[in-house]
Design an enzyme around this catalytic site. Sequence first.
Site, PDB file in Angstrom:
ATOM      1  N   PHE A 221      -8.938  -7.813  -4.761  1.00 40.38           N
ATOM      2  CA  PHE A 221      -8.047  -7.944  -5.911  1.00 40.38           C
ATOM      3  C   PHE A 221      -8.699  -7.529  -7.230  1.00 40.38           C
ATOM      4  CE2 PHE A 221      -5.804 -10.519  -2.856  1.00 40.38           C
ATOM      5  CZ  PHE A 221      -4.474 -10.257  -3.156  1.00 40.38           C
ATOM      6  N   HIS A 309       3.868  -0.795  -2.280  1.00 42.33           N
ATOM      7  CA  HIS A 309       2.811  -1.625  -2.858  1.00 42.33           C
ATOM      8  C   HIS A 309       1.703  -1.790  -1.815  1.00 42.33           C
ATOM      9  CE1 HIS A 309       0.754  -5.004  -4.783  1.00 42.33           C
ATOM     10  NE2 HIS A 309       0.696  -5.520  -3.569  1.00 42.33           N
ATOM     11  N   ASN A 342      -5.916  -4.254  -5.253  1.00 40.88           N
ATOM     12  CA  ASN A 342      -4.611  -4.901  -5.269  1.00 40.88           C
ATOM     13  C   ASN A 342      -4.513  -5.708  -6.561  1.00 40.88           C
ATOM     14  OD1 ASN A 342      -2.348  -6.515  -4.939  1.00 40.88           O
ATOM     15  ND2 ASN A 342      -2.736  -6.927  -2.781  1.00 40.88           N
TER      16      ASN A 342
END
Length: 389
Positions: A221, A309, A342
């Site tokens: 992330f 995504h 992400n």
Amino acid sequence: MADLGFGDARSGNGSRSHCSRGKAMLLALGKALPEQVLPQENVVETYLQDTICDDPATRAKLERLCKTTTVRTRYTVMSKELLDEHPELRTEGTPTLTPRLDICNAAVLELGATAARAALGEWGRPAADITHLVYISSSELRLPGGDLFLATRLGLHPNTVRTSLLFLGCSGGAAALRTAKDIAENNPGSRVLVVAAETTVLGFRPPSPDRPYDLVGAALFGDGASAAIIGAGPIVAEESPFLELQFSTQEFLPGTDKVIDGKITEEGINFKLGRDLPEKIESRIEGFCRTLMDQVGIKEFNDVFWAVHPGGPAILNRLEVCLELQPEKLKISRKALMNYGNVSSNTVFYVLEYLRDELKKGMIREEWGLILAFGPGITFEGMLVRGIN
């Protein structure tokens, strides 16, 4: 690509007029990233030093994860200076929700405002022309919400209608597009500013055997913000749409609410991610995509372009195999994952930025495409779109 033929967008008295009917269109994009760049090859050392961890098993596992994510670069609000100021964030079991929220609330506002200004600059019209604001974040918690502070910072008119979508995770960006589409098509002349802003500070903590997903987050992330402007009836010579938002839908898979599980605690936010997430998505993805494609009678998955995504490489790999997609179909999704990681609700907008570039270069031949994202629920968000010349 479609040539929509907007026609004369000016009325007889010389004032601007908007189409009262028609589909919403994507008019502009913007993004913002923290100054702190985190190359993937530095993640292991940085994370272990930041959390004061010297466990060889943790190091070995994080090294494996960093290699499998396919990420090369991420951006992060977290820094040595921030940890020196808040050493309690390094300590397991310490109540740190208040300082975390103070950091996150300020960071998402700053990043969101920068991304919004970038989108407004590309759009070329004043902020006063924005009629609606859709704000997305899974990284802040306050009252009033970040939507009000963002509207104030951007100088939006006080009667700008604000909508907040909070804690939708990775499906938040696509949900915001759906919401903005509905607003634009039901409010003639409206212009909707969409802003997504995320930071991982709320979930940063030392590694623990009881929370194996923490290492996945450390390897995957990133932080950042994005913005988009949506409207129907574009004004000729003033606005340059590149996507028509044709049809949108949402669906959840019953009994999967624990597959992506997050809870706010005194130590921030705790996430649990089921190993069967890619499998669960695969179980419904074909039927979900056909619901979108059936709107225009398209049968073959390779006859549309894709903006997915990128929650992680495993999800993209499952889609590619299950739908028998040609490798280039998910190229821009993989590129966004590689360059940003992400970034939760933001990442779909980074994918759309690459899509816009390819549309402008004439690299995409298909007229129709799909936008997809998957979030807690498990929730599927999907939209059928059309590229515009």
